[in-house]
Enzyme design. Structure first.
Site, PDB file in Angstrom:
ATOM      1  N   CYS A   1      11.758 -14.068   2.726  1.00 46.18           N
ATOM      2  CA  CYS A   1      12.153 -13.404   1.351  1.00 46.18           C
ATOM      3  C   CYS A   1      13.042 -12.074   1.833  1.00 46.18           C
ATOM      4  O   CYS A   1      12.681 -11.588   2.811  1.00 46.18           O
ATOM      5  CB  CYS A   1      11.001 -12.943   0.752  1.00 46.18           C
TER       6      CYS A   1
ATOM      7  N   CYS B   1       2.934  -2.543   0.885  1.00 43.22           N
ATOM      8  CA  CYS B   1       3.681  -3.944   0.930  1.00 43.22           C
ATOM      9  C   CYS B   1       4.750  -4.153   1.352  1.00 43.22           C
ATOM     10  O   CYS B   1       5.879  -3.556   1.040  1.00 43.22           O
ATOM     11  CB  CYS B   1       3.637  -4.528  -0.770  1.00 43.22           C
TER      12      CYS B   1
ATOM     13  N   CYS C   1      -6.617  -5.804   3.513  1.00 42.16           N
ATOM     14  CA  CYS C   1      -5.190  -6.400   3.295  1.00 42.16           C
ATOM     15  C   CYS C   1      -5.247  -7.261   4.717  1.00 42.16           C
ATOM     16  O   CYS C   1      -4.840  -6.823   5.776  1.00 42.16           O
ATOM     17  CB  CYS C   1      -4.061  -5.939   3.072  1.00 42.16           C
TER      18      CYS C   1
ATOM     19  N   GLU D   1      -0.717  -6.691  11.644  1.00 48.49           N
ATOM     20  CA  GLU D   1      -1.473  -5.459  11.096  1.00 48.49           C
ATOM     21  C   GLU D   1      -2.373  -6.090   9.872  1.00 48.49           C
ATOM     22  O   GLU D   1      -2.190  -6.960   9.205  1.00 48.49           O
ATOM     23  CB  GLU D   1      -0.176  -4.662  10.437  1.00 48.49           C
TER      24      GLU D   1
ATOM     25  N   CYS E   1      11.541  -8.630   2.304  1.00 45.08           N
ATOM     26  CA  CYS E   1      10.120  -8.101   3.016  1.00 45.08           C
ATOM     27  C   CYS E   1      10.498  -8.063   4.468  1.00 45.08           C
ATOM     28  O   CYS E   1      11.090  -9.016   4.961  1.00 45.08           O
ATOM     29  CB  CYS E   1       9.238  -9.364   2.853  1.00 45.08           C
TER      30      CYS E   1
ATOM     31  N   CYS F   1       6.624 -14.408   9.749  1.00 43.06           N
ATOM     32  CA  CYS F   1       6.800 -15.358   8.579  1.00 43.06           C
ATOM     33  C   CYS F   1       8.100 -15.974   8.456  1.00 43.06           C
ATOM     34  O   CYS F   1       9.101 -15.459   8.861  1.00 43.06           O
ATOM     35  CB  CYS F   1       6.667 -14.410   7.242  1.00 43.06           C
TER      36      CYS F   1
HETATM   37  N1  SAH Z   1       3.232 -14.457   1.721  1.00 40.62           N
HETATM   38  C1  SAH Z   1       2.592 -14.100   0.944  1.00 40.62           C
HETATM   39  C2  SAH Z   1       2.053 -12.381   1.183  1.00 40.62           C
HETATM   40  C3  SAH Z   1       2.994 -11.532   1.055  1.00 40.62           C
HETATM   41  S1  SAH Z   1       2.686  -9.769   0.803  1.00 40.62           S
HETATM   42  C4  SAH Z   1       3.325 -14.209  -0.409  1.00 40.62           C
HETATM   43  O1  SAH Z   1       4.607 -14.211  -0.632  1.00 40.62           O
HETATM   44  O2  SAH Z   1       2.818 -14.098  -1.587  1.00 40.62           O
HETATM   45  C5  SAH Z   1       2.302  -9.486  -0.623  1.00 40.62           C
HETATM   46  C6  SAH Z   1       3.271  -9.013  -1.810  1.00 40.62           C
HETATM   47  O3  SAH Z   1       4.107  -7.994  -1.425  1.00 40.62           O
HETATM   48  C7  SAH Z   1       4.184 -10.464  -1.931  1.00 40.62           C
HETATM   49  O4  SAH Z   1       4.261 -10.448  -3.558  1.00 40.62           O
HETATM   50  C8  SAH Z   1       5.462  -9.953  -1.584  1.00 40.62           C
HETATM   51  O5  SAH Z   1       6.655 -10.665  -2.067  1.00 40.62           O
HETATM   52  C9  SAH Z   1       5.482  -8.600  -1.548  1.00 40.62           C
HETATM   53  N2  SAH Z   1       6.484  -7.610  -0.822  1.00 40.62           N
HETATM   54  C10 SAH Z   1       7.110  -7.991   0.264  1.00 40.62           C
HETATM   55  N3  SAH Z   1       7.837  -7.090   0.751  1.00 40.62           N
HETATM   56  C11 SAH Z   1       8.001  -6.103  -0.182  1.00 40.62           C
HETATM   57  C12 SAH Z   1       8.416  -4.958  -0.310  1.00 40.62           C
HETATM   58  N4  SAH Z   1       9.275  -4.421   0.779  1.00 40.62           N
HETATM   59  N5  SAH Z   1       8.042  -4.180  -1.220  1.00 40.62           N
HETATM   60  C13 SAH Z   1       7.310  -4.485  -2.201  1.00 40.62           C
HETATM   61  N6  SAH Z   1       6.582  -5.718  -2.141  1.00 40.62           N
HETATM   62  C14 SAH Z   1       7.013  -6.474  -1.288  1.00 40.62           C
END
Ligand code: SAH
Length: 374
Positions: free
Chosen positions: A121, A351, A110, A97, A124, A117
């Site tokens: 985490c 996000c 974005c 996406e 996420c 991934c």
């Molecule tokens: N892999 C990269 C990009 C991730 S997305 C990274 O880890 O930085 C960008 C941001 O959104 C990251 O800081 C990630 O931790 C955050 N994120 C992921 N899931 C989320 C959620 N459910 N709510 C809010 N932020 C989230």
């Protein structure tokens, strides 16, 4: 769907030097690369026949050995707030996406870097999908190509409701960990920044990482785009549970890598520290104090992201009051601390809500992470 022709080179993903090499290899002048790059990235052309300043003979030759093949858009959503999300199918049947966020003078895209991934985490949704594969440079820049073309088309139609501006900022914050797909992400970023590509300044291309420390140093050796790190916790104990790669590269090493990244970039450059606020997990005022102490020696700005819920997650978003209290602790400690507005959540484009469709989810494992981060 456009079918991959393995015998043809997809010119979409080649940054200038590689495109010049390609022309040289087929016995043509290197400067042709500039002409063709403009057609591809400035004009959104995917067909050699439309390149009117290229001779017919060369166009025919190119059609035999090369192609311009963007990934295919299978679905598009437009949010009430103007955010647009494209679901893009890549070779192998999976999809990723890309999200376009118009906000005042800025138009931010974005971009995803991987199908799924591997980092998992806990908060996420992309991580919950597992990992399938790296995107190619063509599939990464293809997202920019698709969004730019959509903006141009909206302008051509004189669609007043649509956003008319070009993409001003790109954030590598979609699906995937960009530093674990290093070469392709760097190639795609080169095209974003090139004059013959999208001409976006390096300060407006942001790479966000969960903290793959050695790759942060490697990135600095090839470019100095804006860097964002996903901190999310003030202690290793808590961060280990939220961002498991912390077990391999703990907070102190991550901060040291950020300090090294800034060396030689001038006083004004800062790291963006992302901190997702999860109710009762990492959003207490004492934790804000700890964050303030932790980042004392790092030139940075802090971006607070209220957690975006997704199905099957037990976490809850911090209440607005807690978000504001957390922010004021940081501001009182002298930091710039902003709250990321939740955009496009009605279309699951916020996000951490990007899931795409991952066909083969079997490859998520600690062994994989170890292998790719060595
Ligand atoms: N892999 C990269 C990009 C991730 S997305 C990274 O880890 O930085 C960008 C941001 O959104 C990251 O800081 C990630 O931790 C955050 N994120 C992921 N899931 C989320 C959620 N459910 N709510 C809010 N932020 C989230």
């Amino acid at each position: 769907m456009a079918i991959a022709d393995v015998t043809k080179t997809n010119l979409l993903g080649l940054p200038m030097e590689k495109l010049e090499d390609f022309f040289q290899e087929i016995g043509e002048q290197r400067f042709r690369a500039q002409q063709v790059s403009k057609w591809i990235h400035h004009h959104g052309v995917a067909n050699f026949d439309e390149m009117t300043n290229v001779s017919k003979a060369l166009r025919e030759k190119l059609a035999e050995v090369a192609e311009i093949r963007p990934p295919e858009v299978v679905h598009e959503d437009i949010s009430e707030d103007g955010t647009r999300k494209w679901v893009i199918r890549v070779d192998g049947g999976s999809s990723v996406e890309a999200v376009l966020i118009p906000e005042g003078k800025r138009t931010t895209l974005c971009v995803s870097s991987q199908v799924g991934c591997a980092l998992d985490c806990s908060f996420c949704s992309t991580g919950k999908q597992g990992f399938n594969r790296n995107l190619t440079a063509a599939e990464i820049i293809g997202q920019v190509w698709i969004a730019s073309k959509a903006l141009v088309e909206a302008k051509d139609k004189n669609d007043k409701a649509a956003h008319h501006k070009a993409i001003s900022n790109v954030v590598m914050m979609g699906m995937g960990e960009p530093l674990l797909n290093f070469d392709n992400v760097v190639d795609a970023m080169y095209i974003m920044m090139a004059d013959f590509g999208y001409g976006i300044s390096k300060r407006r291309v942001t790479l966000s990482t969960a903290g793959v420390v050695p790759k942060i140093d490697q990135l600095r050796s090839v470019t100095d785009v804006a860097l964002a790190i996903s901190l999310h916790a003030p202690t290793d104990e808590l961060r280990n549970t939220l961002v498991p790669i912390n077990k391999k590269y703990p907070i102190s090493e991550l901060i040291a890598a950020c300090q090294r990244y800034l060396v030689g970039l001038g006083e004004r450059r800062k790291i963006t520290v992302e901190y997702t606020l999860i109710d009762g997990v990492n959003d207490q005022p004492e934790q804000a104090q700890q964050v303030a102490r932790l980042l004392r020696d790092l030139p940075c700005k802090i971006n607070l992201i209220p957690f975006n819920p997704f199905p099957l997650s037990d976490y809850r978003r911090s209440p607005r009051k807690a978000v504001l209290a957390f922010q004021s602790v940081l501001i009182n400690a002298g930091y710039t601390a902003t709250i990321r507005s939740t955009r496009g959540d009605d279309i699951d484009a916020a996000c951490g809500q990007l899931v795409g469709q991952v066909e083969d989810r079997t490859r998520r494992s600690d062994r994989y992470i170890a292998a790719v981060t060595l």
